[in-house]
Structures are given as C-alpha cells and as structure tokens.
Design an enzyme around this catalytic site. Sequence first.
Site, short mmCIF file in Angstrom:
data_model
loop_
_atom_site.label_atom_id
_atom_site.label_comp_id
_atom_site.label_asym_id
_atom_site.label_seq_id
_atom_site.Cartn_x
_atom_site.Cartn_y
_atom_site.Cartn_z
N GLU A 35 0.87 -1.17 0.00
CA GLU A 35 0.00 0.00 0.00
C GLU A 35 0.91 1.23 0.00
O GLU A 35 1.81 1.32 0.85
CB GLU A 35 -0.90 0.00 1.24
CG GLU A 35 -1.86 1.17 1.20
CD GLU A 35 -2.81 1.25 2.39
OE1 GLU A 35 -2.77 0.36 3.25
OE2 GLU A 35 -3.56 2.23 2.44
N ARG A 272 5.43 -13.10 9.67
CA ARG A 272 5.97 -11.74 9.54
C ARG A 272 7.37 -11.67 10.13
O ARG A 272 7.71 -12.43 11.03
CB ARG A 272 5.15 -10.75 10.38
CG ARG A 272 3.86 -10.32 9.84
CD ARG A 272 3.20 -9.40 10.86
NE ARG A 272 3.62 -8.02 10.68
CZ ARG A 272 3.09 -7.22 9.76
NH1 ARG A 272 2.15 -7.64 8.97
NH2 ARG A 272 3.51 -5.97 9.65
N LYS A 282 4.42 0.77 9.42
CA LYS A 282 4.50 2.06 8.71
C LYS A 282 3.82 3.17 9.51
O LYS A 282 4.27 4.30 9.50
CB LYS A 282 3.80 1.93 7.34
CG LYS A 282 4.65 1.24 6.31
CD LYS A 282 3.95 1.23 4.96
CE LYS A 282 2.91 0.13 4.90
NZ LYS A 282 2.39 -0.12 3.55
P1 ATP Z 1 2.47 -2.09 7.96
O1 ATP Z 1 1.72 -2.80 9.04
O2 ATP Z 1 3.86 -1.75 8.31
O3 ATP Z 1 1.73 -0.92 7.39
P2 ATP Z 1 1.42 -3.65 5.88
O4 ATP Z 1 1.34 -5.12 5.97
O5 ATP Z 1 0.17 -2.89 6.09
O6 ATP Z 1 2.58 -3.16 6.81
P3 ATP Z 1 1.55 -3.48 3.06
O7 ATP Z 1 2.03 -2.37 2.23
O8 ATP Z 1 0.09 -3.78 3.07
O9 ATP Z 1 2.04 -3.19 4.53
O10 ATP Z 1 2.38 -4.81 2.80
C1 ATP Z 1 2.78 -5.28 1.55
C2 ATP Z 1 3.22 -6.70 1.72
O11 ATP Z 1 4.30 -6.79 2.62
C3 ATP Z 1 2.11 -7.58 2.28
O12 ATP Z 1 2.05 -8.75 1.50
C4 ATP Z 1 2.53 -7.87 3.67
O13 ATP Z 1 2.10 -9.14 4.06
C5 ATP Z 1 4.06 -7.76 3.59
N1 ATP Z 1 4.62 -7.37 4.88
C6 ATP Z 1 4.37 -6.25 5.59
N2 ATP Z 1 5.02 -6.25 6.77
C7 ATP Z 1 5.72 -7.40 6.82
C8 ATP Z 1 6.61 -8.01 7.78
N3 ATP Z 1 6.89 -7.40 8.94
N4 ATP Z 1 7.15 -9.20 7.48
C9 ATP Z 1 6.88 -9.81 6.31
N5 ATP Z 1 6.06 -9.31 5.37
C10 ATP Z 1 5.48 -8.13 5.61
MG MG Z 2 -1.55 -2.97 4.88
#
Ligand code: ATP
Ligand code: MG
Length: 563
Positions: A35, A272, A282
């Site tokens: 995102e 994760r 983020k």
């Molecule tokens: P945040 O919680 O930091 O905003 P998010 O999961 O909302 O992270 P996205 O941009 O939606 O962020 O994530 C893109 C991809 O990265 C998704 O497939 C998510 O599963 C993966 N991802 C995000 N954080 C992690 C993590 N800590 N470890 C492994 N994969 C991750």
């Molecule tokens: Mg997300």
Amino acid sequence: MEEQEKSLNFIEQIVEKDLAEGVNNGRIQTRFPPEPNGYLHIGHVKAICMDFGIAEKYNGVCNLRFDDTNPAKEDTEYVETIERDIAWLGFKWGKIFYASDYFQQLYDLAIRFIKQGKAYVDEQTAEQIAEQKGTPTEPGVASPYRDRPIEENLRLFEAMQRGEIEEGKMVLRAKIDMANPNMHFRDPIMYRIITSHPHHRTGTKWKVYPMYDFAHGQSDYFEGVTHSICTLEFEVHRPLYDYFLDQITGENFAGLSPYGPDYRPKQREFNRLNITYTVMSKRKMLQLVKEGLVAGWDDPRMPTVCGLRRRGYTPKAIRDFMDRIGYTKVEGMIDQGLLEHTIREDLKETAPRVCGIFDPVKLVITNYEGEGETLVAENIDGHEELGTREIRFGKELWIERGDFLEEADNKFYRLSPGGREVRLKSSYIIQATGCEKDADGNITTVYATYDPDSKSGTEGGNRKTKATINWVECKSAVDAEVRLYDRLFAVENPSAEEGDFRDLLNPDSLKVVTAKVEASLAKAQQGDHFQLLKQGYFVVDDDTKPGHLVLNRTCSLKDNYLK
Ligand code: ATP
Ligand code: MG
C-alpha cells in the site's frame, strides 16, 4: 550448487507440488502488493524476497501492484520510493499495476453482487455495525437494512458513487452469514465512501472505494496471479478471499479472466518479520517522522529500506539475512544482532581499512626531520589483490588520547614515557618520551622518538611490538563528522509494552563526534564503505559535501551475535 542443497521452504514445496500437478497449467505468477502509504521497511523485504524469489526460481513473473484503495493515506511520493527501494534491492518486476486500475471492474462486480442479492447497503454507523458483529462464540445480529429490495440497494449504491451520500453514512456489505464462526464472514464491508481526500491517481472520479477483502483477491484474479503470498495475519481472511472468488470462477465463471473457469489464485501465508529494538509498522514509523523524532524515513536508525541503505547496509547483506531467517508459519522475534552480523560479514570482505582518530591528541616525533613522506598501505591487511592506498606520514600526528598514559604499569602495552616500543600502523616504531599539559592538567602534546629503520614493508618492518596504534598525519588530516548510531528503542519489543511507544525511544541512539581521518577519505563518495580501524564499519553519508565529510557508523566491529 549451494542453492540446490538447501532444503525447500514450505511455500516452495507448495509451488513444486502445484507444478507437478499441472495446477494453473504450470504458470507461476506472484505479486508484491504494497500500500503506498509509507516507505518500505525490512519486514516488506521479507515478502519481497519471497514474492520475487519464487518467480525467479520457477521461471515465473512477479508484478508490482500498488494496493491503493485508501486515498486518505496514500501518495505518489510513496509509489516512487517503493519502486526505487525494490530496484535498489536488486529485484525486477514484470509489470506495475494499481488496484485503482480495477476500480471500474470492481464497481461493476459490486453491482453484479447486488443484483444477485449478495450485497446490500447498510446505513448504520461503524459502531453499530461493530456491536452487531457478535463474538467468535456468539452469532451476530442482522442489520435492519439486510433485506432491502435489490432495486433499493442498486439505487443507493449508485447514489453513493455519485457523491450524493455523505462520507460515513452508508457502506455496501456482502450478505453472507451473520452466524459464521469466522467473523470475517459476518457480512463484511465491501465498499465505503471517501470524499474527503482525492485519490492520487483517479482524483475525484470515485466516491466509493473497495475494502481490502473485496479488492485484493479480485485484483490477483484480474492479473492472473497464481500464488498470492502474504503474512499470517491474513490467514483468517483466506476463506473470504476464496468466497469472493467462488462467485466468479468455476460454475459461476463470469468471464473476467482470460484463463478460463478453472483458473484461480491461491493465498498462502508465512510469518511476519519482527526484529528486536525496533518497530515494524508504517503507521508508527510515519509518526516518528512526522513528529521529528527521527530525521526522516531514511534516518539511519530506521528499519526502512532507505534507512538501512543510509546506515551502510548492502542489498547483499539484507538478502542474506532473509535467507538465514527463512520462512515458517510461526511468529517470532529476530535478534537485531543477526542483522548486524550479516552486514559485518559482508563488509569484512570488501570494506577498505582506514584510520580515523576519534579523541585526538597531538603526537610530536622529536627526531623526525623534513617535510614528511608518503607511505603505502594495503586496503585490507594480507590482501594485496584488494589494492593499496597512499598515506601521509610526518613529524606531527594525531593519535587516540587513550593510547597514551603518563604513568602506566607494565600491563599497558601502548604509549607511556620510558615504556615499550609501539608500532604506528603501517609505518614506524616509536617510543614515548614525555608529554605537555595545559593549566588544567589535560595532556596537549605527546612526545616520542621513532626508529627510521623500522618502516613497515622493509626488513625493519618485521620487528614485532606488543601494540600497534592508529594515527593520522596532522597537516593532511581531514575532519569528519561521525554519526555513531545505536538502537532506536531502549526495550527489546516496544510493540509489546504498555503505554506510548515513543516513550521507549533510546535517548542515546545518536552521538556525533568530529574525528580526524586520513587524507584518502577526502576523495570518498557518498555510499562508499570503510572500516575505521578499531572503530567499526562506516559509510559516507548523503549529507557529505565538498569540504564536509559525514560518516555513519554501520555497525561496530564486535560481533555479539550468538549462533
Ligand atoms: P504495515 O503494518 O507496516 O503498514 P502492511 O502489511 O500494512 O505493513 P503493506 O504495504 O500492506 O504493509 O504490505 C505489503 C506486503 O508486505 C504484504 O504482503 C505484507 O504481508 C508484507 N509485509 C508487511 N510487513 C511485513 C513483515 N513485517 N514481514 C513480512 N512481510 C510483511
Ligand atoms: Mg496494509
């Protein structure tokens, strides 16, 4: 070779089984779906290595898809930095897609759901909807709007999209099952109204935006994704992912994919990445940036990709780290020491060794005559093949204050008047004779004599001393602003603590000193890596300008990581 010997991770096993069974005609397509609401962090890199890695390994393709369904939080700035960071890590995407590319298709699909009696417009508040959800053991309560006539649902949903309904006043919900043990099936929201923020790509064209659960699986499907890999928190969403796909594939095939009725993407989940002494969200990182608690997204203390780059991490070390931690179905916490261990292992082989004096005191070699001389030193001791560099030597040198003691016992091997012989790194052997102090008793100058026949690289250079000390010649020395970084947080798992995570920041995470460094560093370029002898690994910071050298400490030399 080494690659083939390594056992397959569980996702690779699934992929190989699918290939063997001819699932989706042996096609492999993945996507990385960030995102664009912040910068990529090292958690994302774990997903990136998986998504791109599977495609690379099995001759598939990995596309980049921006999951841009919430205009209130997203921005083009983030799209650009995400692309830049992925390229820096060394991965190549096939195509770039945006969930917003599918807004029309998704809207049409929503209309289709409404016409089939599978969706309805709810006018309750978010609180009311939440209250009616029930609990995992108690069924939810149906919305009073659940059985609205189809025509009314259509009319209202179209009115929502025309901007006639105020934000927050209505949502479109899937009509599934308010008693389902999986809470995500209790009439999940498909669409909401957002009119307060224009979308960074579609402007004000859309007033309704699809929710994650309705957008993600469909986007995978429109693109032809075969393996939709994500993190474990989405495991409970998987039945819903499948439910929405069931409505348009197989016997319900709606002609929305060129791959036919039998094609469908499958979601798979892995653990994760969490690392000690930092946060991996983020939202929290944005807070640190906005409130000035760090210098920006690329502050070298941040676990962002650009922060790590600026800290001196290399793509190789980061990818190595992902290899070491692997992929499982068990959530855990990774020791920050392992991350430091991997960059240290990388730089150990590549970073030229140079001298920098952090707490300088002047050393005068009383028997040295003339204007000084140029010596040659190996970039990495014992590795002539990695090149040599010139270092300036002369009568006046900077040495570390701690390398001289006016009065020392015989356990002190460095400089002391009347004490032992000490080698100056890559040059001559000296012996301290005395020192000078200011009115407060602080030593201002150390005096020594040198042995002209002891030069390194000559026969006399083989003479052993108990200690070798670092030095930088005074006239040619360059001042460097040295930024010494430590953990961003003072506690191991800031996210698990009660209270405000910002109160847990390590107050000593940045210390700045001015060091005297050898003249060869004046030519250093932003991003160059060095080992400052005895001090650690350093990278030339982006703030460096002609005449102003800034060095970031990437990591110390000591490896406390227990294997
Ligand atoms: P945040 O919680 O930091 O905003 P998010 O999961 O909302 O992270 P996205 O941009 O939606 O962020 O994530 C893109 C991809 O990265 C998704 O497939 C998510 O599963 C993966 N991802 C995000 N954080 C992690 C993590 N800590 N470890 C492994 N994969 C991750
Ligand atoms: Mg997300």
